[in-house]
Write a protein that holds these residues in place. Structure first.
Motif, PDB file in Angstrom:
ATOM      1  N   TYR A  63      -9.379  -9.007  -2.491  1.00 50.27           N
ATOM      2  CA  TYR A  63     -10.465  -8.575  -3.406  1.00 50.27           C
ATOM      3  C   TYR A  63     -11.737  -9.875  -3.422  1.00 50.27           C
ATOM      4  CZ  TYR A  63      -8.035  -4.864  -5.495  1.00 50.27           C
ATOM      5  OH  TYR A  63      -7.425  -3.684  -5.651  1.00 50.27           O
ATOM      6  N   SER A  94       1.201  -4.612   1.862  1.00 54.26           N
ATOM      7  CA  SER A  94       0.155  -4.163   1.100  1.00 54.26           C
ATOM      8  C   SER A  94       0.654  -3.603  -0.047  1.00 54.26           C
ATOM      9  CB  SER A  94      -0.741  -3.373   1.587  1.00 54.26           C
ATOM     10  OG  SER A  94      -1.790  -3.091   0.782  1.00 54.26           O
ATOM     11  N   CYS A  96       1.022  -0.166  -2.748  1.00 49.30           N
ATOM     12  CA  CYS A  96       0.297   1.134  -3.061  1.00 49.30           C
ATOM     13  C   CYS A  96      -0.230   1.221  -4.516  1.00 49.30           C
ATOM     14  CB  CYS A  96       1.865   2.076  -3.237  1.00 49.30           C
ATOM     15  SG  CYS A  96       1.302   3.722  -4.261  1.00 49.30           S
ATOM     16  N   GLU A  97      -1.559   1.776  -4.346  1.00 53.81           N
ATOM     17  CA  GLU A  97      -2.312   1.842  -5.513  1.00 53.81           C
ATOM     18  C   GLU A  97      -1.730   2.714  -6.649  1.00 53.81           C
ATOM     19  OE1 GLU A  97      -5.921   4.970  -4.926  1.00 53.81           O
ATOM     20  OE2 GLU A  97      -6.013   3.040  -4.220  1.00 53.81           O
ATOM     21  N   PHE A 130      -8.029  -6.386   3.974  1.00 53.09           N
ATOM     22  CA  PHE A 130      -7.586  -5.191   3.318  1.00 53.09           C
ATOM     23  C   PHE A 130      -6.230  -4.755   2.814  1.00 53.09           C
ATOM     24  CE2 PHE A 130     -11.604  -4.123   5.761  1.00 53.09           C
ATOM     25  CZ  PHE A 130     -12.432  -3.811   4.651  1.00 53.09           C
ATOM     26  N   ARG A 133      -5.102  -5.846  -1.307  1.00 51.43           N
ATOM     27  CA  ARG A 133      -5.647  -5.116  -2.347  1.00 51.43           C
ATOM     28  C   ARG A 133      -4.853  -3.828  -2.568  1.00 51.43           C
ATOM     29  NH1 ARG A 133     -11.827  -4.772  -0.148  1.00 51.43           N
ATOM     30  NH2 ARG A 133     -12.259  -6.772   0.230  1.00 51.43           N
ATOM     31  N   GLN A 135      -4.017  -0.344  -2.387  1.00 49.50           N
ATOM     32  CA  GLN A 135      -4.180   0.503  -1.317  1.00 49.50           C
ATOM     33  C   GLN A 135      -3.643   1.990  -1.265  1.00 49.50           C
ATOM     34  OE1 GLN A 135      -6.790   0.425   0.544  1.00 49.50           O
ATOM     35  NE2 GLN A 135      -7.301  -1.496   1.498  1.00 49.50           N
ATOM     36  N   THR A 136      -4.241   2.806  -0.823  1.00 52.74           N
ATOM     37  CA  THR A 136      -3.647   3.925   0.105  1.00 52.74           C
ATOM     38  C   THR A 136      -3.676   3.749   1.511  1.00 52.74           C
ATOM     39  OG1 THR A 136      -5.524   5.295   0.409  1.00 52.74           O
ATOM     40  CG2 THR A 136      -4.327   5.453  -1.694  1.00 52.74           C
ATOM     41  N   GLN A 137      -2.650   4.112   2.365  1.00 53.87           N
ATOM     42  CA  GLN A 137      -2.698   3.744   3.809  1.00 53.87           C
ATOM     43  C   GLN A 137      -3.949   4.530   4.486  1.00 53.87           C
ATOM     44  OE1 GLN A 137       1.143   4.063   5.969  1.00 53.87           O
ATOM     45  NE2 GLN A 137       0.185   4.682   7.729  1.00 53.87           N
ATOM     46  N   THR A 139      -6.968   5.005   3.109  1.00 54.35           N
ATOM     47  CA  THR A 139      -7.973   4.219   2.773  1.00 54.35           C
ATOM     48  C   THR A 139      -8.189   2.905   3.531  1.00 54.35           C
ATOM     49  OG1 THR A 139      -8.286   5.181   0.446  1.00 54.35           O
ATOM     50  CG2 THR A 139      -9.370   2.928   0.945  1.00 54.35           C
ATOM     51  N   MET A 140      -6.997   2.318   3.725  1.00 56.49           N
ATOM     52  CA  MET A 140      -6.785   0.936   4.515  1.00 56.49           C
ATOM     53  C   MET A 140      -7.266   1.283   6.073  1.00 56.49           C
ATOM     54  SD  MET A 140      -3.754  -1.649   4.809  1.00 56.49           S
ATOM     55  CE  MET A 140      -3.723  -2.872   6.230  1.00 56.49           C
ATOM     56  N   GLN A 143     -10.974   1.659   6.259  1.00 56.84           N
ATOM     57  CA  GLN A 143     -11.574   0.466   5.763  1.00 56.84           C
ATOM     58  C   GLN A 143     -11.727  -0.352   7.020  1.00 56.84           C
ATOM     59  OE1 GLN A 143      -9.761  -0.764   2.541  1.00 56.84           O
ATOM     60  NE2 GLN A 143     -11.235   0.184   1.079  1.00 56.84           N
TER      61      GLN A 143
END
Length: 207
Positions: A63, A94, A96-97, A130, A133, A135-137, A139-140, A143
């Motif tokens: 972030y 990463s 999981c959000e 990325f 942070r 994340q969802t896979q 989205t990453m 990005q």
């Protein structure tokens, strides 16, 4: 609880939400330990809140970083090279959000240069930013591709991520060993099926 979360989200969007202090974050971890049924003051757990907060500084350090800064330096001297550049098997971790449980996998990132190239370590660094942070896979994946597309302006960008979600293997359905594959294609990789297939073949090839 949903109302509290919504109110916090509204404040964050307006720039009014104050970032908690380190002490407040540690107190929150101690609360979770108590909620889980243990005593945060016992010997084995007394330092746990401080350790968790310190580890979160590293795990979510993405972030504080801007991928554009990492990608800012490019090289124009490529000796006429105009084919795919692929960095394969980039390990990442990463979270999981949805459950804040680890996502562990590999990223494969390629681009077709349009006059300038990146240092190879920069591609791995962008994946790492990325990944660090919530994340969802999906989205990453998008990005990473968009960051390279926006800064380098290549003829095309292709990203594939293959990862195991511990929110599936540790809890819920408990599908240990299953992985999820996501892709994002820009430019020639989106428009040309042959180039897209060539990227996929290069990722799968170990020769």
């Amino acid at each position: 609880m949903d109302a509290i979360v919504r109110k916090m989200a509204e404040g964050f969007a307006d720039g009014r939400l104050r970032r908690p202090t380190r002490e407040e974050a540690q107190a929150a971890v101690a609360t979770l330990i108590r909620w889980g049924g243990d005593d945060p003051t016992r010997e084995g757990l007394i330092e746990t809140p401080a350790r968790v907060v310190k580890s979160y500084e590293e795990l979510f350090g993405g972030y504080a970083l801007d991928p554009a800064d990492v990608l800012g330096r490019t090289f124009g001297e490529v000796a006429g090279y105009d084919d795919i550049v692929l960095v394969r098997d980039i390990d990442f971790h990463s979270h999981c959000e949805h459950h804040m449980v680890p996502i562990i996998g590999k990223a494969h990132v390629a681009y077709l240069p349009s006059g300038r190239v990146l240092g190879l370590s920069k591609i791995a660094r962008v994946v790492d930013i990325f990944a660090r942070r919530l994340q969802t896979q999906e989205t990453m994946t998008a990005q990473v591709a968009a960051a390279i597309e926006d800064v380098l302006k290549p003829k095309g960008v292709a990203v594939m991520i293959d990862a195991e979600h511990l929110c599936m293997s540790m809890r819920g359905i408990k599908t240990k060993g299953s992985t999820t594959v996501t892709t994002s294609f820009h430019g020639i990789f989106a428009d040309d099926k042959m180039e897209r297939a060539r990227f996929l073949d290069m990722v799968r090839s170990k020769g």
